[in-house]
Design an enzyme around this catalytic site. Structure first.
Site, PDB file in Angstrom:
ATOM      1  N   ASP A 181      28.418 -82.206 138.161  1.00 44.58           N
ATOM      2  CA  ASP A 181      27.585 -83.147 138.908  1.00 44.58           C
ATOM      3  C   ASP A 181      26.351 -83.487 138.097  1.00 44.58           C
ATOM      4  OD1 ASP A 181      25.382 -83.802 141.202  1.00 44.58           O
ATOM      5  OD2 ASP A 181      27.414 -84.256 141.882  1.00 44.58           O
TER       6      ASP A 181
ATOM      7  N   ARG B 189      38.882 -77.054 147.448  1.00 48.90           N
ATOM      8  CA  ARG B 189      37.440 -77.027 147.705  1.00 48.90           C
ATOM      9  C   ARG B 189      37.095 -76.556 149.116  1.00 48.90           C
ATOM     10  NH1 ARG B 189      33.609 -77.313 147.281  1.00 48.90           N
ATOM     11  NH2 ARG B 189      32.601 -79.246 147.857  1.00 48.90           N
TER      12      ARG B 189
ATOM     13  N   ARG C  95      35.492 -90.257 138.950  1.00 49.80           N
ATOM     14  CA  ARG C  95      35.855 -89.411 140.102  1.00 49.80           C
ATOM     15  C   ARG C  95      37.362 -89.239 140.235  1.00 49.80           C
ATOM     16  NH1 ARG C  95      32.581 -92.047 144.415  1.00 49.80           N
ATOM     17  NH2 ARG C  95      30.519 -91.955 143.554  1.00 49.80           N
TER      18      ARG C  95
ATOM     19  N   ARG D 119      37.987 -86.226 146.104  1.00 47.09           N
ATOM     20  CA  ARG D 119      38.495 -85.938 147.452  1.00 47.09           C
ATOM     21  C   ARG D 119      39.701 -86.775 147.868  1.00 47.09           C
ATOM     22  NH1 ARG D 119      32.950 -86.566 150.614  1.00 47.09           N
ATOM     23  NH2 ARG D 119      32.643 -88.018 148.882  1.00 47.09           N
TER      24      ARG D 119
ATOM     25  N   TYR E 266      16.607 -89.611 142.212  1.00 43.04           N
ATOM     26  CA  TYR E 266      17.057 -88.564 143.144  1.00 43.04           C
ATOM     27  C   TYR E 266      15.952 -87.540 143.404  1.00 43.04           C
ATOM     28  CZ  TYR E 266      22.090 -89.534 143.586  1.00 43.04           C
ATOM     29  OH  TYR E 266      23.298 -90.074 143.919  1.00 43.04           O
TER      30      TYR E 266
END
Length: 368
Positions: free
Chosen positions: A88, A52, A39, A43, A166
Protein backbone atom coordinates in the site's frame (compact mmCIF):
# COMPACT_ATOMS: atom_id res chain seq x y z
CA UNK A 1 12.54 -22.54 -1.84
CA UNK A 2 13.60 -22.87 1.77
CA UNK A 3 10.76 -23.11 4.23
CA UNK A 4 12.06 -20.28 6.40
CA UNK A 5 11.19 -17.22 4.36
CA UNK A 6 13.56 -15.05 6.40
CA UNK A 7 16.54 -16.88 4.92
CA UNK A 8 15.64 -16.06 1.33
CA UNK A 9 18.18 -13.68 -0.16
CA UNK A 10 17.87 -11.22 -3.03
CA UNK A 11 20.20 -13.13 -5.32
CA UNK A 12 20.25 -16.16 -7.64
CA UNK A 13 16.76 -15.29 -8.86
CA UNK A 14 15.22 -17.65 -11.44
CA UNK A 15 15.79 -16.63 -15.07
CA UNK A 16 13.07 -14.40 -16.54
CA UNK A 17 11.00 -16.26 -19.15
CA UNK A 18 8.71 -13.45 -20.31
CA UNK A 19 10.38 -10.04 -20.76
CA UNK A 20 7.70 -8.53 -23.02
CA UNK A 21 6.69 -5.96 -20.38
CA UNK A 22 10.29 -4.81 -19.80
CA UNK A 23 10.92 -4.58 -23.56
CA UNK A 24 7.77 -2.49 -24.05
CA UNK A 25 8.90 -0.14 -21.24
CA UNK A 26 12.09 0.49 -23.21
CA UNK A 27 10.18 1.01 -26.48
CA UNK A 28 11.50 -2.18 -28.09
CA UNK A 29 9.53 -4.39 -30.45
CA UNK A 30 7.40 -7.15 -28.93
CA UNK A 31 5.31 -9.86 -30.58
CA UNK A 32 2.29 -8.90 -28.49
CA UNK A 33 1.34 -5.94 -26.30
CA UNK A 34 2.00 -6.72 -22.62
CA UNK A 35 -0.85 -6.26 -20.16
CA UNK A 36 -1.32 -6.04 -16.40
CA UNK A 37 -3.95 -4.32 -14.24
CA UNK A 38 -3.66 -1.91 -11.38
CA UNK A 39 -5.12 -3.69 -8.32
CA UNK A 40 -4.90 -7.04 -10.12
CA UNK A 41 -4.35 -8.51 -6.65
CA UNK A 42 -7.64 -7.30 -5.25
CA UNK A 43 -11.08 -7.88 -3.85
CA UNK A 44 -12.62 -8.78 -7.22
CA UNK A 45 -10.96 -12.21 -6.78
CA UNK A 46 -12.86 -14.59 -4.49
CA UNK A 47 -9.57 -16.24 -3.46
CA UNK A 48 -8.24 -12.80 -2.40
CA UNK A 49 -11.34 -12.14 -0.26
CA UNK A 50 -11.08 -15.59 1.29
CA UNK A 51 -7.37 -15.21 2.08
CA UNK A 52 -7.84 -11.73 3.59
CA UNK A 53 -10.99 -12.57 5.59
CA UNK A 54 -10.78 -11.45 9.20
CA UNK A 55 -7.20 -10.18 8.88
CA UNK A 56 -6.11 -6.60 9.47
CA UNK A 57 -5.12 -4.92 6.20
CA UNK A 58 -1.78 -3.46 7.31
CA UNK A 59 -0.95 -6.64 9.21
CA UNK A 60 -1.29 -8.45 5.89
CA UNK A 61 1.01 -5.84 4.31
CA UNK A 62 3.61 -6.61 6.98
CA UNK A 63 3.60 -10.35 6.26
CA UNK A 64 5.97 -11.20 3.38
CA UNK A 65 4.35 -14.62 2.91
CA UNK A 66 0.86 -13.08 2.70
CA UNK A 67 1.97 -10.37 0.25
CA UNK A 68 3.65 -13.01 -1.88
CA UNK A 69 0.54 -15.18 -2.01
CA UNK A 70 -1.73 -12.23 -2.88
CA UNK A 71 0.69 -11.04 -5.60
CA UNK A 72 0.72 -14.51 -7.19
CA UNK A 73 -3.05 -15.19 -7.08
CA UNK A 74 -4.01 -13.23 -10.21
CA UNK A 75 -1.15 -14.86 -12.17
CA UNK A 76 -2.57 -18.31 -11.50
CA UNK A 77 -5.79 -17.18 -13.17
CA UNK A 78 -4.68 -14.87 -15.97
CA UNK A 79 -1.68 -14.65 -18.32
CA UNK A 80 -0.68 -11.16 -17.15
CA UNK A 81 2.72 -9.99 -18.42
CA UNK A 82 3.77 -8.47 -15.09
CA UNK A 83 3.15 -8.86 -11.36
CA UNK A 84 2.95 -5.92 -8.96
CA UNK A 85 3.83 -6.49 -5.33
CA UNK A 86 0.87 -6.44 -2.95
CA UNK A 87 1.39 -3.49 -0.60
CA UNK A 88 0.00 0.00 0.00
CA UNK A 89 1.21 3.54 -0.63
CA UNK A 90 0.49 4.51 3.00
CA UNK A 91 3.30 2.37 4.44
CA UNK A 92 5.48 5.48 3.98
CA UNK A 93 3.51 7.78 6.33
CA UNK A 94 3.53 4.83 8.77
CA UNK A 95 7.32 4.57 8.49
CA UNK A 96 7.50 8.31 9.27
CA UNK A 97 5.67 7.72 12.54
CA UNK A 98 2.02 8.33 11.64
CA UNK A 99 -0.77 5.99 12.68
CA UNK A 100 -2.84 4.73 9.72
CA UNK A 101 -5.74 2.31 10.03
CA UNK A 102 -7.85 0.63 7.38
CA UNK A 103 -11.45 1.17 8.49
CA UNK A 104 -14.12 -1.09 7.00
CA UNK A 105 -16.45 0.84 4.69
CA UNK A 106 -14.36 3.99 5.03
CA UNK A 107 -10.90 3.12 3.76
CA UNK A 108 -7.56 4.36 5.07
CA UNK A 109 -7.85 6.66 8.10
CA UNK A 110 -5.31 8.72 10.04
CA UNK A 111 -6.64 9.24 13.59
CA UNK A 112 -4.27 12.21 13.99
CA UNK A 113 -3.65 13.92 10.67
CA UNK A 114 -1.23 16.83 10.22
CA UNK A 115 -3.08 20.08 10.94
CA UNK A 116 -0.50 22.87 11.10
CA UNK A 117 3.17 23.22 10.07
CA UNK A 118 4.42 22.60 13.62
CA UNK A 119 3.01 19.05 13.31
CA UNK A 120 5.92 18.28 10.96
CA UNK A 121 8.07 18.09 14.09
CA UNK A 122 6.16 14.95 15.06
CA UNK A 123 7.43 13.09 11.98
CA UNK A 124 10.59 10.96 11.93
CA UNK A 125 13.12 13.26 10.22
CA UNK A 126 15.34 10.36 9.09
CA UNK A 127 13.73 7.04 8.26
CA UNK A 128 15.78 3.85 8.20
CA UNK A 129 13.88 2.14 5.37
CA UNK A 130 15.46 -1.25 6.04
CA UNK A 131 14.21 -1.16 9.61
CA UNK A 132 10.78 0.42 8.99
CA UNK A 133 9.94 -1.03 5.57
CA UNK A 134 12.09 -4.16 5.48
CA UNK A 135 8.89 -6.25 5.39
CA UNK A 136 8.16 -4.88 1.89
CA UNK A 137 11.69 -5.74 0.75
CA UNK A 138 11.32 -9.27 2.14
CA UNK A 139 7.98 -9.64 0.35
CA UNK A 140 9.58 -8.56 -2.95
CA UNK A 141 12.50 -10.98 -2.58
CA UNK A 142 10.25 -13.89 -1.65
CA UNK A 143 7.84 -13.13 -4.51
CA UNK A 144 10.67 -12.78 -7.03
CA UNK A 145 11.81 -16.31 -6.13
CA UNK A 146 8.31 -17.80 -6.08
CA UNK A 147 7.39 -16.19 -9.43
CA UNK A 148 10.03 -18.51 -10.84
CA UNK A 149 10.81 -16.11 -13.68
CA UNK A 150 7.24 -16.28 -15.05
CA UNK A 151 6.95 -12.47 -15.42
CA UNK A 152 8.74 -9.38 -14.07
CA UNK A 153 7.85 -7.98 -10.65
CA UNK A 154 6.90 -4.30 -10.31
CA UNK A 155 7.55 -2.36 -7.10
CA UNK A 156 5.75 0.91 -6.37
CA UNK A 157 5.33 3.94 -4.17
CA UNK A 158 2.92 6.81 -3.69
CA UNK A 159 4.22 10.19 -4.89
CA UNK A 160 4.96 13.01 -2.43
CA UNK A 161 1.90 15.20 -3.12
CA UNK A 162 -0.47 12.21 -2.99
CA UNK A 163 0.98 11.06 0.35
CA UNK A 164 0.95 14.62 1.72
CA UNK A 165 -2.75 14.90 0.81
CA UNK A 166 -3.57 11.73 2.77
CA UNK A 167 -1.47 12.83 5.75
CA UNK A 168 -3.32 16.16 6.03
CA UNK A 169 -6.83 15.08 4.97
CA UNK A 170 -6.66 12.08 7.29
CA UNK A 171 -8.14 9.83 4.59
CA UNK A 172 -9.77 9.99 1.19
CA UNK A 173 -11.32 13.26 0.05
CA UNK A 174 -13.13 14.63 -2.98
CA UNK A 175 -11.80 18.20 -2.75
CA UNK A 176 -8.51 17.76 -0.84
CA UNK A 177 -9.21 21.25 0.47
CA UNK A 178 -7.35 20.74 3.76
CA UNK A 179 -4.19 19.65 1.95
CA UNK A 180 -4.56 22.37 -0.70
CA UNK A 181 -5.01 24.94 2.04
CA UNK A 182 -1.41 24.09 3.03
CA UNK A 183 -0.17 24.72 -0.51
CA UNK A 184 -1.68 28.21 -0.52
CA UNK A 185 -1.25 29.15 3.11
CA UNK A 186 1.94 27.30 4.08
CA UNK A 187 3.98 26.89 0.90
CA UNK A 188 7.32 26.62 2.76
CA UNK A 189 6.04 23.94 5.13
CA UNK A 190 4.47 22.16 2.15
CA UNK A 191 7.81 22.05 0.35
CA UNK A 192 9.50 20.88 3.53
CA UNK A 193 7.07 17.97 3.86
CA UNK A 194 7.29 17.11 0.15
CA UNK A 195 11.08 17.08 0.39
CA UNK A 196 10.97 14.80 3.47
CA UNK A 197 8.68 12.42 1.60
CA UNK A 198 10.89 12.51 -1.50
CA UNK A 199 13.94 11.49 0.52
CA UNK A 200 12.15 8.49 2.03
CA UNK A 201 10.63 7.48 -1.33
CA UNK A 202 14.02 7.47 -3.08
CA UNK A 203 15.51 5.19 -0.40
CA UNK A 204 12.39 3.04 -0.45
CA UNK A 205 12.51 2.53 -4.23
CA UNK A 206 16.24 1.76 -4.17
CA UNK A 207 15.54 -0.80 -1.43
CA UNK A 208 12.84 -2.38 -3.60
CA UNK A 209 15.27 -2.74 -6.52
CA UNK A 210 17.93 -4.22 -4.22
CA UNK A 211 15.27 -6.68 -3.02
CA UNK A 212 14.47 -7.76 -6.58
CA UNK A 213 11.93 -5.34 -8.12
CA UNK A 214 12.42 -5.23 -11.92
CA UNK A 215 10.38 -2.06 -12.58
CA UNK A 216 8.98 0.75 -10.42
CA UNK A 217 5.73 2.70 -10.60
CA UNK A 218 5.15 6.04 -8.87
CA UNK A 219 1.46 6.74 -8.15
CA UNK A 220 0.48 10.42 -8.16
CA UNK A 221 -3.15 9.47 -7.59
CA UNK A 222 -4.22 12.97 -6.51
CA UNK A 223 -2.82 14.94 -9.46
CA UNK A 224 -6.35 15.72 -10.57
CA UNK A 225 -7.17 18.13 -7.76
CA UNK A 226 -4.18 20.34 -8.61
CA UNK A 227 -4.24 22.90 -11.39
CA UNK A 228 -1.34 23.19 -13.86
CA UNK A 229 0.36 25.91 -11.77
CA UNK A 230 0.24 23.96 -8.48
CA UNK A 231 1.25 20.79 -10.29
CA UNK A 232 4.35 22.56 -11.66
CA UNK A 233 5.29 23.73 -8.19
CA UNK A 234 4.25 20.99 -5.77
CA UNK A 235 4.16 17.74 -7.77
CA UNK A 236 6.31 17.70 -10.90
CA UNK A 237 9.65 18.82 -9.37
CA UNK A 238 9.44 16.00 -6.81
CA UNK A 239 8.40 13.40 -9.39
CA UNK A 240 11.45 14.41 -11.44
CA UNK A 241 13.72 14.36 -8.40
CA UNK A 242 12.63 10.84 -7.54
CA UNK A 243 13.33 9.47 -11.02
CA UNK A 244 16.64 11.31 -11.34
CA UNK A 245 17.95 10.30 -7.92
CA UNK A 246 16.89 6.66 -8.23
CA UNK A 247 18.43 6.43 -11.73
CA UNK A 248 21.69 8.08 -10.63
CA UNK A 249 22.07 5.72 -7.68
CA UNK A 250 21.28 2.65 -9.80
CA UNK A 251 23.73 3.73 -12.49
CA UNK A 252 26.54 3.70 -9.95
CA UNK A 253 25.96 -0.01 -9.41
CA UNK A 254 25.46 -0.62 -13.14
CA UNK A 255 21.72 -1.24 -12.82
CA UNK A 256 18.86 0.16 -14.85
CA UNK A 257 15.23 -0.40 -13.96
CA UNK A 258 12.36 1.09 -15.99
CA UNK A 259 10.23 3.61 -14.10
CA UNK A 260 6.58 4.44 -14.69
CA UNK A 261 4.86 7.63 -13.55
CA UNK A 262 1.07 7.60 -13.21
CA UNK A 263 -0.46 10.99 -12.46
CA UNK A 264 -4.18 10.30 -12.44
CA UNK A 265 -6.25 13.08 -14.05
CA UNK A 266 -3.04 15.01 -14.66
CA UNK A 267 -3.64 15.26 -18.40
CA UNK A 268 -2.62 18.94 -18.33
CA UNK A 269 0.87 17.76 -17.36
CA UNK A 270 1.34 15.13 -20.05
CA UNK A 271 4.07 16.93 -21.99
CA UNK A 272 6.02 17.65 -18.78
CA UNK A 273 5.62 14.10 -17.51
CA UNK A 274 7.02 12.74 -20.78
CA UNK A 275 10.22 14.69 -20.08
CA UNK A 276 10.71 13.71 -16.44
CA UNK A 277 13.24 10.83 -16.67
CA UNK A 278 10.54 8.12 -16.61
CA UNK A 279 10.51 5.51 -19.39
CA UNK A 280 6.76 5.09 -19.18
CA UNK A 281 3.86 7.48 -18.58
CA UNK A 282 0.66 5.88 -17.27
CA UNK A 283 -2.63 7.34 -18.46
CA UNK A 284 -6.17 7.37 -17.12
CA UNK A 285 -9.20 6.90 -19.39
CA UNK A 286 -9.87 10.63 -19.85
CA UNK A 287 -7.06 10.89 -22.43
CA UNK A 288 -7.46 9.93 -26.08
CA UNK A 289 -4.73 7.43 -27.07
CA UNK A 290 -3.81 9.14 -30.34
CA UNK A 291 -3.63 12.55 -28.74
CA UNK A 292 -1.43 11.12 -25.94
CA UNK A 293 0.96 9.76 -28.57
CA UNK A 294 1.11 13.13 -30.34
CA UNK A 295 1.61 15.11 -27.14
CA UNK A 296 4.38 12.86 -25.83
CA UNK A 297 6.12 12.87 -29.22
CA UNK A 298 7.40 9.30 -29.01
CA UNK A 299 9.70 10.22 -26.11
CA UNK A 300 8.20 7.61 -23.77
CA UNK A 301 6.26 4.39 -23.74
CA UNK A 302 2.64 4.75 -22.67
CA UNK A 303 0.59 2.60 -20.29
CA UNK A 304 -3.17 2.45 -19.90
CA UNK A 305 -5.91 3.40 -20.27
CA UNK A 306 -9.18 1.50 -20.62
CA UNK A 307 -11.97 2.78 -18.40
CA UNK A 308 -12.20 0.11 -15.66
CA UNK A 309 -15.99 0.34 -15.94
CA UNK A 310 -15.73 -1.05 -19.48
CA UNK A 311 -15.24 -4.38 -17.68
CA UNK A 312 -18.95 -4.29 -16.84
CA UNK A 313 -19.66 -4.66 -20.57
CA UNK A 314 -20.27 -8.03 -22.23
CA UNK A 315 -17.10 -9.81 -23.37
CA UNK A 316 -17.61 -9.09 -27.08
CA UNK A 317 -17.88 -5.38 -26.32
CA UNK A 318 -14.71 -5.51 -24.16
CA UNK A 319 -12.92 -7.03 -27.12
CA UNK A 320 -14.07 -4.19 -29.43
CA UNK A 321 -13.05 -1.52 -26.91
CA UNK A 322 -9.59 -3.10 -26.54
CA UNK A 323 -9.13 -3.31 -30.32
CA UNK A 324 -9.93 0.37 -30.71
CA UNK A 325 -7.58 1.27 -27.84
CA UNK A 326 -4.73 -0.73 -29.39
CA UNK A 327 -5.27 0.94 -32.76
CA UNK A 328 -5.09 4.31 -31.04
CA UNK A 329 -1.87 3.65 -29.14
CA UNK A 330 -0.16 1.43 -31.70
CA UNK A 331 1.58 -1.74 -30.55
CA UNK A 332 5.10 -0.42 -29.93
CA UNK A 333 6.18 1.29 -26.72
CA UNK A 334 2.82 0.42 -25.23
CA UNK A 335 1.63 -1.50 -22.16
CA UNK A 336 -2.08 -2.19 -21.90
CA UNK A 337 -3.70 -1.52 -18.54
CA UNK A 338 -6.79 0.11 -17.09
CA UNK A 339 -7.00 3.85 -16.49
CA UNK A 340 -7.37 3.13 -12.77
CA UNK A 341 -7.50 0.07 -10.48
CA UNK A 342 -9.97 -2.80 -10.72
CA UNK A 343 -13.11 -2.34 -8.62
CA UNK A 344 -14.17 -4.99 -6.07
CA UNK A 345 -17.45 -5.91 -7.81
CA UNK A 346 -15.88 -6.74 -11.17
CA UNK A 347 -16.21 -10.19 -12.69
CA UNK A 348 -12.89 -12.06 -12.96
CA UNK A 349 -14.18 -13.62 -16.20
CA UNK A 350 -14.27 -10.18 -17.78
CA UNK A 351 -10.76 -9.40 -16.59
CA UNK A 352 -9.69 -12.59 -18.37
CA UNK A 353 -11.51 -11.42 -21.51
CA UNK A 354 -9.63 -8.09 -21.32
CA UNK A 355 -6.23 -9.80 -21.08
CA UNK A 356 -7.05 -12.20 -23.89
CA UNK A 357 -8.32 -9.38 -26.13
CA UNK A 358 -5.08 -7.43 -25.65
CA UNK A 359 -2.94 -10.42 -26.57
CA UNK A 360 -5.06 -11.55 -29.52
CA UNK A 361 -5.69 -8.15 -31.13
CA UNK A 362 -2.12 -6.96 -30.67
CA UNK A 363 -0.75 -10.12 -32.33
CA UNK A 364 -3.08 -9.51 -35.28
CA UNK A 365 -2.11 -5.83 -35.54
CA UNK A 366 1.57 -6.82 -35.48
CA UNK A 367 1.04 -9.12 -38.47
CA UNK A 368 -0.43 -6.32 -40.58
Amino acid sequence: IMENDDLILPKDFPKLKNDVFLRACQGQETNHVPVWCMRQAGRYLPEFREFRAGKDFFETCRSPAACCELTLQPLRRFPFDAAIIFSDILVIPQAMGMDVQMVAGKGPTFPEPLKEPEDLLLLQPKVDVNKELGYVFKAITLTRHKLDGKVPLIGFTGAPWTLMAYMIEGGGSTTHSKAKRWLYRHPEASHKLLKMLTDVIVEYLLGQVAAGAQALQVFESHAGCLGPVEFQEFSLPYLRDIARKVKDQLKESGQDVPMIVFAKDGHYGLEDLSQSHYEVVGLDWTIDPRSARERTGGKVSLQGNMDPCALYAPKERISEIVKKMLEGFGTRGYIANLGHGLYPDMDPENVGAFVEAVHTHSRHLNLK
